[in-house]
Structure formats: C-alpha cells, structure tokens
Write an enzyme that holds these catalytic residues in place. Structure first.
Site, short mmCIF file in Angstrom:
data_model
loop_
_atom_site.label_atom_id
_atom_site.label_comp_id
_atom_site.label_asym_id
_atom_site.label_seq_id
_atom_site.Cartn_x
_atom_site.Cartn_y
_atom_site.Cartn_z
N ASP A 132 9.61 29.99 -14.03
CA ASP A 132 8.74 28.89 -14.45
C ASP A 132 8.90 28.57 -15.93
OD1 ASP A 132 7.79 28.64 -11.90
OD2 ASP A 132 5.90 29.67 -12.26
N ARG A 185 10.41 24.76 -20.35
CA ARG A 185 11.26 24.35 -21.47
C ARG A 185 11.98 23.04 -21.16
NH1 ARG A 185 12.18 29.93 -21.56
NH2 ARG A 185 14.17 29.75 -20.46
N ASP A 240 -0.34 23.96 -20.50
CA ASP A 240 -1.63 24.10 -21.16
C ASP A 240 -1.52 24.18 -22.68
OD1 ASP A 240 -0.67 26.73 -21.59
OD2 ASP A 240 -1.64 27.46 -19.79
N ALA A 251 -1.96 28.93 -14.01
CA ALA A 251 -1.39 29.84 -15.00
C ALA A 251 -2.51 30.59 -15.73
CB ALA A 251 -0.49 29.05 -15.96
N TYR A 252 -2.51 30.55 -17.06
CA TYR A 252 -3.48 31.31 -17.85
C TYR A 252 -4.92 30.91 -17.52
CZ TYR A 252 -5.28 33.55 -22.16
OH TYR A 252 -5.95 34.33 -23.07
N SER A 253 -5.15 29.63 -17.29
CA SER A 253 -6.49 29.16 -16.97
C SER A 253 -7.06 29.88 -15.75
CB SER A 253 -6.47 27.65 -16.73
OG SER A 253 -7.74 27.18 -16.31
N LEU A 254 -6.24 30.07 -14.73
CA LEU A 254 -6.69 30.77 -13.52
C LEU A 254 -7.07 32.21 -13.84
CD1 LEU A 254 -7.04 30.70 -10.41
CD2 LEU A 254 -4.65 31.43 -10.24
#
Length: 288
Positions: free
Chosen positions: A71, A76, A146, A187-190
């Site tokens: 991912d 990128r 994000d 991603a990080y939010s989850l």
C-alpha cells in the site's frame, strides 16, 4: 473505454519479490508486443535503461500503471498521478495490501483483462493540508490516506481547538488528530477508533488520537468541508505528516487547514474484488 497501448511500471525497489514480478511482467509484455515504460529508479534496478522515464514522461505517455509493492507503493504513486486519469493497478507484495488488491499470482490474468478493457475504474478523493504560522503559509502537502498531527516525542498533550467551515466545534487535549479520506479510513484512523467508510463516498473523517476527554468521538463530515485545527502545546517535537511521509515540525500556535484536494487519483477495479470482499479477506471483518 480506455485503449491500452503503453504500460507504465513502478516498483518498490527494496523488495526482491517486486523486482522478480516486474521482470515477469516485462517478459509478458515483450512476448505480446506491448510497449512499456519504467519509472526511473525502477528502470535502473531492472536494467531497463532504454525504457526509463520520469513521472512527467509517464503521465504523458502511458495508459495505465502497474505498481509492484504494498500500500505504501501505491500511496507514493498516487501523489505523482493524481489528476492524470491514468488508472493505477496495485499488485500486493506487502504484508496487508488493502489497496493493492491484486496478488502476485493473478498478475497476468489482471493484465489480460485490462488489455481487453474488461475492468472498471474508480476515482478516490485525496486530501490536502496547509500550515499557517503568524498568518503565513509555511507548509503544504497532499495525499491519498490521511493527515496526522501528533505530539511525537513530546511528553505534553496537544491542545486542539477544532473548527469546521470556520464554525467552532470543540476543544480537547490528546496525542493528536487524524483527518482521513474514505480510503484512509481503514488505516491509522481505524486503529484510533474511527469508522470504516466506503471509498466511493466523498467525506472526511476526523479522529482524535487518545483524547483526554470522554465526550470526544470521531466525526464524519462532508467532502467539501474545511477543517481548521488551532494547536497549543508546551515543548517541541509536534509534527504533521501526510500518508506517513516524514513530518513537518509544528509549533505552539500553528493553524492547520485540511480539506479535500482538487484532484482525485484513479484506480483499477475488478468487479469480483469488491470493497466488502476485501474487508472480509484483508481485515477479517465479520470473521472469528
């Protein structure tokens, strides 16, 4: 209908498996007399100097891009191809591969379907952030997943005053703040307790990181809304990062404006690899 005459190739050069699979794809393209171009660093790694192209040349000359990596490789590439309408096909050689939905064993089949125009495309919204210090812009950037504001190695909590469309919403202290696109919602939010959002929606997700207030919860807002965060922190090391890229140092009193980016990125999609199947297989949603 998208007529495919030239294929772009971009790989994570740090992964041996990505190199091997890209070499197999190149052999396949040569065998089928299909033209291709290879991103500059990837070309050096693959010894394809005659097919070497920078991102500007790829945007001008290729009809779709095959990405070999995880991912992170797709994230990128998204920055370079945003707004070009060139479909990106992510081939997973990473650990999770939530966005790079094709596994290595299915590459040739996927390429065949693309050359036959038996595929779909989907546009994913991107996100942009601007940092203002003393009313002057000192940083800006954009990404697919994000924008993250975090306290870094600072022992002090960040104080955040949150505004949406210049309307005050709330204030809290915590480790930071995540504003994500639907793509970035997994991603990080989850991990920070945010909801999963279907990537076809145009919304933003605001997720506080470890807030010190029990009433602060993640918030889903309109895709055209603008988020403003006024920051207060004692000490240093507070940073902003986009899609996990190296962060920009923030200071006490900085303002961060976050909103939908002006350009989308285009991804290849196959009907049988739908969002809910990927959730089930990759995230184990609904499985014990």
């Amino acid at each position: 209908m998208i007529l495919i005459s030239t294929v772009g190739i971009f790989i994570n050069i740090k992964k041996d498996e990505a190199i091997k699979m890209a070499e197999k794809l190149i052999d396949y393209l040569k065998k089928n007399e299909i033209d291709y171009l290879v991103e500059s660093r990837s070309a050096d790694c693959l010894n394809e100097k005659e097919k070497k192209a920078n991102f500007k040349e790829l945007r001008e000359k290729v009809d779709f891009v095959a990405l070999f990596g995880g991912d992170g490789t797709l994230l990128r590439a998204a920055r370079h191809f945003a707004g070009s309408d060139i479909p990106l096909l992510g081939i997973n050689i990473g650990s999770l591969g939530f966005m790079t939905v094709i596994e290595v064993e299915a590459v040739e089949k996927a390429i065949d379907l693309i050359l036959k125009n038996e595929f779909e495309i989907e546009n994913r919204m991107m996100i942009t952030a601007e940092v203002y210090r003393d009313n002057c812009e000192v940083y800006n950037g954009f990404g697919l997943n994000d924008v993250v504001i975090n306290r870094g190695a600072n022992f002090n909590l960040i104080g955040v005053e949150l505004f949406i469309n210049n309307q005050f919403v709330s204030s809290f202290k915590g480790d930071g703040l995540i504003v994500s696109t639907p793509t970035g919602s997994t991603a990080y939010s989850l991990s920070a307790g945010g909801p999963i959002i279907h990537p076809g929606l145009e919304v933003l997700v605001i997720t506080p990181i470890s807030p010190h207030n029990l009433y602060i919860r993640p918030l889903v807002i309109g895709g055209n809304d603008e988020v403003l965060a006024d920051l207060e922190v004692a000490g240093s090391n507070m940073k902003i990062s986009i899609d996990g890229r190296c962060g920009f140092d923030l200071r006490n009193g900085d303002q961060v404006k976050i909103k939908k980016a002006p350009h989308d990125v285009t991804l290849v999609k196959f009907p049988e690899r739908n969002f809910y199947r990927i959730l089930r297989e990759k995230m184990r949603i609904g499985m014990i």
